[in-house]
Scaffold this active site. Structure first.
Site, PDB file in Angstrom:
ATOM      1  N   LYS A 185      32.404  46.263  47.317  1.00 35.00           N
ATOM      2  CA  LYS A 185      33.094  47.498  47.021  1.00 35.00           C
ATOM      3  C   LYS A 185      32.078  48.602  46.775  1.00 35.00           C
ATOM      4  CE  LYS A 185      34.637  48.265  42.809  1.00 35.00           C
ATOM      5  NZ  LYS A 185      33.688  48.801  41.822  1.00 35.00           N
TER       6      LYS A 185
ATOM      7  N   ARG B 141      15.051  47.913  52.941  1.00 38.97           N
ATOM      8  CA  ARG B 141      14.089  48.787  53.614  1.00 38.97           C
ATOM      9  C   ARG B 141      12.648  48.537  53.203  1.00 38.97           C
ATOM     10  NH1 ARG B 141      17.803  53.813  52.557  1.00 38.97           N
ATOM     11  NH2 ARG B 141      18.306  52.334  50.946  1.00 38.97           N
TER      12      ARG B 141
ATOM     13  N   GLU C 244      35.108  48.786  28.783  1.00 37.78           N
ATOM     14  CA  GLU C 244      33.688  48.425  28.745  1.00 37.78           C
ATOM     15  C   GLU C 244      32.999  49.199  27.636  1.00 37.78           C
ATOM     16  OE1 GLU C 244      31.711  47.994  32.729  1.00 37.78           O
ATOM     17  OE2 GLU C 244      33.369  49.289  33.288  1.00 37.78           O
TER      18      GLU C 244
ATOM     19  N   ASP D 157      36.100  41.494  45.940  1.00 39.49           N
ATOM     20  CA  ASP D 157      36.372  42.113  44.647  1.00 39.49           C
ATOM     21  C   ASP D 157      36.036  41.014  43.648  1.00 39.49           C
ATOM     22  OD1 ASP D 157      37.685  42.674  42.177  1.00 39.49           O
ATOM     23  OD2 ASP D 157      38.793  44.243  43.214  1.00 39.49           O
ATOM     24  N   HIS D 158      34.940  41.175  42.914  1.00 37.88           N
ATOM     25  CA  HIS D 158      34.459  40.023  42.140  1.00 37.88           C
ATOM     26  C   HIS D 158      35.450  39.588  41.064  1.00 37.88           C
ATOM     27  CE1 HIS D 158      33.028  43.105  39.299  1.00 37.88           C
ATOM     28  NE2 HIS D 158      32.968  42.148  38.405  1.00 37.88           N
TER      29      HIS D 158
ATOM     30  N   LYS E 192      36.924  35.434  39.242  1.00 36.16           N
ATOM     31  CA  LYS E 192      36.940  35.015  37.825  1.00 36.16           C
ATOM     32  C   LYS E 192      38.012  33.945  37.627  1.00 36.16           C
ATOM     33  CE  LYS E 192      35.509  39.613  36.198  1.00 36.16           C
ATOM     34  NZ  LYS E 192      34.261  39.605  35.452  1.00 36.16           N
TER      35      LYS E 192
ATOM     36  N   ASP F 148      36.383  53.423  40.743  1.00 31.83           N
ATOM     37  CA  ASP F 148      35.431  52.347  40.487  1.00 31.83           C
ATOM     38  C   ASP F 148      36.134  51.071  40.019  1.00 31.83           C
ATOM     39  OD1 ASP F 148      32.835  51.243  40.210  1.00 31.83           O
ATOM     40  OD2 ASP F 148      32.822  51.680  38.059  1.00 31.83           O
TER      41      ASP F 148
ATOM     42  N   HIS G  91      39.758  46.490  40.945  1.00 34.89           N
ATOM     43  CA  HIS G  91      39.858  45.367  39.992  1.00 34.89           C
ATOM     44  C   HIS G  91      41.205  45.342  39.268  1.00 34.89           C
ATOM     45  CE1 HIS G  91      35.715  45.033  40.864  1.00 34.89           C
ATOM     46  NE2 HIS G  91      35.233  45.809  39.916  1.00 34.89           N
TER      47      HIS G  91
ATOM     48  N   LYS H 116      34.696  53.507  30.366  1.00 38.99           N
ATOM     49  CA  LYS H 116      33.346  53.139  29.928  1.00 38.99           C
ATOM     50  C   LYS H 116      33.121  53.680  28.530  1.00 38.99           C
ATOM     51  CE  LYS H 116      31.175  52.377  34.303  1.00 38.99           C
ATOM     52  NZ  LYS H 116      31.064  50.907  34.303  1.00 38.99           N
TER      53      LYS H 116
END
Ligand code: BG6
Length: 518
Positions: free
Chosen positions: A171, A67, A239, A200-201, A205, A258, A263, A359
């Site tokens: 995602k 934007r 994480e 989905d990254h 991998k 998430d 994942h 997390k």
């Protein structure tokens, strides 16, 4: 524990481009939501690296769309992102690459802006001799996915008369089963399924793709990869990071949505699926969905949640989730989730599978551990010591997805120089960096290239996302209906809440908290 390492000679790894190496046709990649972090930190470095490897067509352009009116600032910012990511020096090569980057300001949901975008893409294509292929990458907030797709369709950009168009969708793909179905309907009303790349990254991998190689390119594991030999499976995505300024997004997401629904479930599908008949999109995706569909609904008692309070991570004090920027001070969002599930098929029935993601945990580690059954008759002695040898442990196969990528197999060995047959666990350890002299690349490289080539093998299919949402939506609804009584329930820097420990204790198991340590 002792380790044994395998080495590959560097000369075995020299990349010699093959005559049939796949290079996409000339085209334009249009990134919506390009002013966000993902474009600068991941997508552009990946594209630069692909170009340096000779895997992009000569006639190629990248158009960032967002934007804010950014103009030339955009290319400069991307250039800086590429340097910061460590894939390039600020040199002539980067300067050449930066010439391919431009920017177009547009309101995602304003239909009147899209004719201008189309004209701009046609102009760039004509000026640089680029063909009609277009790949639209949606990296915006999820509420814009449907309007963007509609508008692309309305301008005829989704079905060009000549050439190919595709859409990559980041995602989260929906926030529950109904919204995922609705988004699928919207997307498929404009793009055919073969044009849709739900990213989905994790699937980009190397270590995730290697699960399939490990299982299906080696003769010795597959025969024991089943309920006769495996006691249970644990998958952890831990994480140390908190929500990193993404409070408003995370408040609506939480750990189950998430990370687990996507994942972690992707990891599970590679561990659990039957061998596909070939490594092509249809065969691989069919086997994944079959494995997911064999999971019976998860009883609510088999799902637990947590939220971090203040604590210490890597020696530094950190605030609790409720004190993070733009987070409700009474938030009921989970920053940790764990589930126990089973897969009711001939391979897996009766094998508990535990998944967890969180997390602000003690250590960053994404790992899969396959614990084999204890041998039936222990004719040997345990070592009389307080070290790791004081217990005879079952075989454990650990697949370290990140960091310290590798695979370890634990087995018992005779302790030397002891008068009796004492057994101690040792590890055979394969370490990616040690063996290949390189650790895994940014997963986006492979995925972007595949999307440009139209290869959907490493992308989620419509049925797949709906199947995993169907599994987790009842849990999300039950959690939303009842606020957790005691949040926060774990300290930042710990391994998560006690309820997660109890979830495993009920099955006679415990979480492997020695993650990343063989
Ligand atoms: C993203 C989540 O999809 O994956 C983040 O939205 C999470 O919350 C990230 O931090 C983890 O990815 P990686 O590659 O760092 O394990």
């Amino acid at each position: 524990m002792a380790t044994v390492e395998m080495k590959v000679r560097p000369e075995d790894l020299t990349h010699v481009p093959q005559a049939n190496e796949r290079i996409p046709d000339p085209g334009i990649m249009v990134i919506f939501g390009a002013s966000g972090d993902l474009t600068k930190r991941k997508l552009l470095p990946a594209l630069f690296h692909l170009e340096q490897a000779g895997l992009l067509p000569k006639e190629f352009a990248i158009v960032g769309v967002a934007r804010r009116p950014l103009g030339g600032e955009f290319a400069a910012d991307m250039r800086q992102g590429i340097v910061e990511s460590g894939v390039a020096q600020d040199d002539a090569k980067l300067e050449e690459f930066a010439k391919k980057i431009s920017y177009y300001a547009l309101s995602f949901d304003d239909a009147s802006h899209y004719a201008g975008l189309k004209a701009e893409l046609d102009r760039i294509a004509a000026e640089r001799g680029i063909g009609p292929d277009r790949l639209f990458y949606l990296a915006t907030a999820p509420e814009y996915f449907a309007p963007i797709v509609d508008n692309l369709g309305a301008q005829g950009m989704a079905q060009p008369q000549h050439g190919r168009a595709g859409v990559v969708i980041e995602k989260p793909f929906g926030h529950d089963l109904d919204s995922a179905k609705e988004l699928n309907r919207n997307v498929n009303a404009v793009f055919h399924e073969y044009q849709v790349f739900r990213i989905d990254h994790y699937l980009g991998k190397e270590t995730v793709q290697n699960i399939l190689v490990f299982r299906f390119a080696n003769g010795i594991f597959e025969p024991i990869w089943n309920r006769n030999y495996i006691d249970h499976v644990q998958i952890t995505a831990a994480e140390t990071l908190g929500v990193e300024g993404r409070g408003p997004f995370y408040e609506k997401a939480g750990a189950l949505r998430d990370v687990i629904q996507n994942h972690v479930m992707e990891l599970l599908s590679f561990v659990a699926m039957e061998p596909p008949s070939s490594f092509d999109a249809e065969a691989v995706r069919r086997e994944k969905v079959k494995a997911w569909r064999a999971i019976p609904s998860i009883p609510i008692l088999n799902a637990v949640r947590g939220q971090y309070g203040p604590g210490v991570i890597d020696g530094k004090k950190v605030v609790g989730y409720r004190d993070e920027d733009r987070v409700n001070p009474e938030s009921g969002t989970e920053t940790f989730a764990a589930v126990r599930l089973e897969i009711e098929n001939w391979r897996w029935a009766g094998v508990p599978i535990y998944l967890r993601a969180g997390k602000r945990l003690k250590r960053r580690a994404t790992e899969i551990s396959i614990q084999f059954k204890q041998p039936p008759l222990l004719i040997f002695n345990r070592m009389q010591s307080s070290g790791p040898c004081n217990e005879i442990q079952p075989n454990l196969l650990t697949i370290r997805i990140q960091p310290d990528e590798g695979i370890a197999l634990r087995f018992g060995a005779k302790v030397p120089n002891t008068p009796n047959m004492s057994v101690c666990p040792v590890n055979m350890d394969f370490n990616y960096a040690g063996a290949f002299g390189t650790s895994s690349a940014n997963g986006y490289e492979r995925l972007l290239l595949d999307a440009m080539l139209g290869d959907q093998t490493l992308f989620a299919h419509r049925d797949g996302v709906e199947t995993t949402w169907a599994l987790y939506t009842p849990i999300l609804e039950a959690w939303a209906a009842k606020n957790p009584e005691v949040f926060p329930n774990y300290f930042a820097g710990s391994w998560g809440p006690d309820c997660a420990e109890r979830l495993l204790e009920r099955g006679g198991h415990s979480w492997r908290n020695n993650l990343g340590r063989g």
